[in-house]
Design a protein around this motif. Sequence first.
Motif, PDB file in Angstrom:
ATOM      1  N   ARG A  23       0.828  -1.201   0.000  1.00 17.86           N
ATOM      2  CA  ARG A  23       0.000   0.000   0.000  1.00 17.86           C
ATOM      3  C   ARG A  23       0.866   1.255   0.000  1.00 17.86           C
ATOM      4  O   ARG A  23       0.561   2.229  -0.699  1.00 17.86           O
ATOM      5  N   VAL A  24       1.930   1.245   0.794  1.00 17.29           N
ATOM      6  CA  VAL A  24       2.836   2.394   0.816  1.00 17.29           C
ATOM      7  C   VAL A  24       3.438   2.621  -0.566  1.00 17.29           C
ATOM      8  O   VAL A  24       3.509   3.763  -1.050  1.00 17.29           O
ATOM      9  N   ALA A  25       3.868   1.551  -1.227  1.00 14.69           N
ATOM     10  CA  ALA A  25       4.463   1.681  -2.564  1.00 14.69           C
ATOM     11  C   ALA A  25       3.453   2.263  -3.551  1.00 14.69           C
ATOM     12  O   ALA A  25       3.796   3.136  -4.364  1.00 14.69           O
ATOM     13  N   ARG A  26       2.206   1.808  -3.469  1.00 13.52           N
ATOM     14  CA  ARG A  26       1.176   2.345  -4.372  1.00 13.52           C
ATOM     15  C   ARG A  26       0.893   3.811  -4.062  1.00 13.52           C
ATOM     16  O   ARG A  26       0.674   4.624  -4.979  1.00 13.52           O
ATOM     17  N   PHE A  27       0.930   4.165  -2.778  1.00  5.59           N
ATOM     18  CA  PHE A  27       0.683   5.551  -2.397  1.00  5.59           C
ATOM     19  C   PHE A  27       1.795   6.466  -2.908  1.00  5.59           C
ATOM     20  O   PHE A  27       1.520   7.585  -3.372  1.00  5.59           O
ATOM     21  N   HIS A  64       7.007  18.321   2.472  1.00  2.00           N
ATOM     22  CA  HIS A  64       6.094  17.425   3.186  1.00  2.00           C
ATOM     23  C   HIS A  64       6.863  16.230   3.745  1.00  2.00           C
ATOM     24  O   HIS A  64       7.784  15.722   3.106  1.00  2.00           O
ATOM     25  N   ILE A  65       6.456  15.790   4.927  1.00  2.00           N
ATOM     26  CA  ILE A  65       6.876  14.502   5.460  1.00  2.00           C
ATOM     27  C   ILE A  65       5.618  13.690   5.684  1.00  2.00           C
ATOM     28  O   ILE A  65       4.685  14.145   6.358  1.00  2.00           O
ATOM     29  N   VAL A  66       5.571  12.506   5.105  1.00  2.00           N
ATOM     30  CA  VAL A  66       4.406  11.633   5.239  1.00  2.00           C
ATOM     31  C   VAL A  66       4.743  10.524   6.226  1.00  2.00           C
ATOM     32  O   VAL A  66       5.711   9.784   6.035  1.00  2.00           O
ATOM     33  N   ALA A  67       3.943  10.407   7.287  1.00  2.00           N
ATOM     34  CA  ALA A  67       4.093   9.329   8.254  1.00  2.00           C
ATOM     35  C   ALA A  67       3.204   8.175   7.812  1.00  2.00           C
ATOM     36  O   ALA A  67       1.977   8.291   7.834  1.00  2.00           O
ATOM     37  N   ALA A  68       3.814   7.081   7.394  1.00  2.00           N
ATOM     38  CA  ALA A  68       3.068   5.901   6.954  1.00  2.00           C
ATOM     39  C   ALA A  68       2.966   4.948   8.137  1.00  2.00           C
ATOM     40  O   ALA A  68       3.893   4.188   8.419  1.00  2.00           O
ATOM     41  N   GLY A  69       1.862   5.013   8.842  1.00  2.00           N
ATOM     42  CA  GLY A  69       1.704   4.184  10.032  1.00  2.00           C
ATOM     43  C   GLY A  69       0.494   4.608  10.823  1.00  2.00           C
ATOM     44  O   GLY A  69      -0.406   5.274  10.314  1.00  2.00           O
TER      45      GLY A  69
END
Length: 296
Positions: A23-27, A64-69
């Motif tokens: 999902r992270v890779a697709r995002f 931007h910093i995206v927190a994936a979690g």
Amino acid sequence: MPDRNVKAIVIMNPTAGRRRMGRVARFVGLLQQAGLQVRIVPTRYRGHATTLARMAVQERACTHIVAAGGDGTVAEVAEGMAGSDIILGILPVGTANVLARELCVPFDDASNARNISGGAYTIIWPGRLHSSEGECLFVQMVGVGFDAHVVHVVSIRLKKAIGRAAYVLATLGSLWKYTFPAMTVSVDGVSHTAASVIVSKGALYAGKYVLTPRSMQESRQFSVVLFGAAGIGSSLRYAIALLRGNLSRQKDVTILTAQTVEISTPRNMPVQSDGDARGLTPIRIDIPGRALRIAL
């Protein structure tokens, strides 16, 4: 030297499992399609997300910093970037994702990516916890007492396997073991007695369930929920009230608004913030002078 072409950094836990990794890779692909240049940075240990976010702020490497979690990951990233002009994006792939629900961050990844690339944001004020583990920011809530005990004993392996159901199992097991000691809680200098305490920036708890009537995310205050009764029966009653959305109407639940909370006795009670174990009492909770910009 930092790559000045990078506009978004995605901080993620590489042990989150194949489904979340996919999902992270697709995002990331969606962010790139929206025009952002993206770099993924994996964490290697607890607290590493804070170090990575702080480095990005110091290097001025991104907008931007995206927190994936989940909320714990968001809190770690917030610790490293609060007070900066960088915008925090949230990819909600955690267990409860309470802050994302609180702020209506889209769970549809395409919509979320468009919002992040558009640059719009809201400002929130996180809280600060001082405990036996030191100091950390929290973005949603701190619990002391029974709910913190559950967080301390829940199996991390089981949590990854079955998600929120792991907390249900830990709660049922803890009901027969936890002793529910009374604690003295100082709320803006006024003492109260409670069996458990939740200090919350938001209105929600454990996902979509309503803890308090209003959110304090945009205020330099928080809600203090004092649970007056102890024991198995009272804990089950509180849980049912939470599920039904009427916890605030329980006669032995008091909700106050405050800027500081201190719990000094008893010592060595479990503490949790944003769903992660955070040491033991005594504690102090306050509002730091560092706001966060959250992409919406």
